[in-house]
Design an enzyme around this catalytic site. Sequence first.
Site, PDB file in Angstrom:
ATOM      1  CE  LYS A  35      -0.566   0.234   5.005  1.00 25.88           C
ATOM      2  NZ  LYS A  35      -1.161  -0.507   6.128  1.00 25.88           N
ATOM      3  NE  ARG A 128      -5.297  -0.152  11.886  1.00 26.17           N
ATOM      4  CZ  ARG A 128      -4.399  -0.182  10.891  1.00 26.17           C
ATOM      5  NH1 ARG A 128      -3.821   0.933  10.486  1.00 26.17           N
ATOM      6  NH2 ARG A 128      -4.067  -1.320  10.315  1.00 26.17           N
TER       7      ARG A 128
HETATM    8  C1  LIG Z   1      -0.163  -1.104   6.764  1.00 21.45           C
HETATM    9  C2  LIG Z   1      -0.319  -2.411   7.417  1.00 21.45           C
HETATM   10  C3  LIG Z   1       0.794  -3.255   7.557  1.00 21.45           C
HETATM   11  C4  LIG Z   1       2.178  -2.847   7.145  1.00 21.45           C
HETATM   12  O1  LIG Z   1       2.697  -2.009   8.122  1.00 21.45           O
HETATM   13  P1  LIG Z   1       4.255  -1.565   8.054  1.00 21.45           P
HETATM   14  O2  LIG Z   1       4.442  -0.804   9.306  1.00 21.45           O
HETATM   15  O3  LIG Z   1       4.371  -0.725   6.830  1.00 21.45           O
HETATM   16  O4  LIG Z   1       5.047  -2.797   7.979  1.00 21.45           O
HETATM   17  C5  LIG Z   1       0.602  -4.497   8.112  1.00 21.45           C
HETATM   18  N1  LIG Z   1      -0.610  -4.884   8.540  1.00 21.45           N
HETATM   19  C6  LIG Z   1      -1.704  -4.099   8.437  1.00 21.45           C
HETATM   20  C7  LIG Z   1      -3.007  -4.611   8.938  1.00 21.45           C
HETATM   21  C8  LIG Z   1      -1.590  -2.833   7.873  1.00 21.45           C
HETATM   22  O5  LIG Z   1      -2.667  -2.058   7.778  1.00 21.45           O
END
Ligand SMILES: *Cc1c(COP(=O)(O)O)cnc(C)c1O
Length: 351
Positions: A35, A128
């Site tokens: 993302k 969250r």
């Molecule tokens: C964005 C996201 C990640 C990745 O997080 P990083 O800190 O970029 O490794 C992993 N799991 C979920 C659920 C996320 O929303």
Amino acid sequence: MYPKFIIDTKKLAHNVHLLKSTCNDKGIDLAVVTKGFSCIPEVSEVIANCGVKYLADSRIENLKGIKGIKTEKMLLRLPMISQVDEVVKYSDISLNSELSTINALNEAARKQDKTHKIVLMIDVGDLREGIFFKDDILGHINQILKHENIDLLGLGFNVTCYGAVIAKPEHMEILLDIKKQVKEKFDFDISMIQGGNSSSVYLLLDDNIPKGVNALRVGEAVLLGQETAYQRKLEGYHLDVFKLQTELIEVQNKPSYPIGERGKDAFGNEPSFEDIGNIVRGIVAIGKQDVAPDALFPIDENIKIISASSDHLLLDLTDTCYKVGDIIEFDIEYGSLLSLSTSKYVSKEIK
Ligand SMILES: *Cc1c(COP(=O)(O)O)cnc(C)c1O
């Protein structure tokens, strides 16, 4: 065309290979989170070709865009009930915490004659997504196991994104304990125990991930070469996979302190200023609509970012000799990565 967002896929592939081999040495499957660069298909393909087990993204539209890539796809953000058909169609696995959504996924999977895999998210305190760890998780799992077209593949948790809680082995032990109880109570094996995101990378490198954890979802660490628990740069990783180039549209010698009665700026804030006399002020053609100015770092250390409005980024060029039309380069952090990759006003160059 400027502004230009440059992605060096050779450097990215280097980072992915490094993290993948560290994970694989410890029996951990890697889901690379796409993302950060809006899952641009050519870039996702490079990652897939590194042989990672999963590509993961928060938006189903992004996963739809890479439907031609064979690698298994994981949807990170909890599905909207209104999108369950697409979720089943374009993702192999989704992260979930709501029984009504899982029920809707089951129906959608039944209609498509598929089994949809889910990872049940447990909220270990970051607040969250996820079922709160003190709630009746086994009760939820009992319901989930009744669905014929849902496969409860794994358990996961997410920290650091909202509450800034740092991943610890204790968080993973909560999941391992649930797995054990599910085996005892329902004689069901949950095969995947996810150990979190980039905030867990320091544990991976220190060999402190508890035995039994067998998957990680990692974005930032692999994209930017920095773990997110303590913001440490990762040794041997490229820190400059992504770069931004912008064009100067004004360079003028002016005061550093605004003149006249002051109200609020374009974003409703009342900014404060320091009077340091006249400076050389530069404007590059990019703004808050495209970039997060505090997640942007001029590569030329003589340049300082003053501020930004929606379409203008103001620079202090006092100790430099740039002129209008010159290109100014920036290193970027995660906040800017997200918005730059999304902005339609920023051209993308994939090297
Ligand atoms: C964005 C996201 C990640 C990745 O997080 P990083 O800190 O970029 O490794 C992993 N799991 C979920 C659920 C996320 O929303």
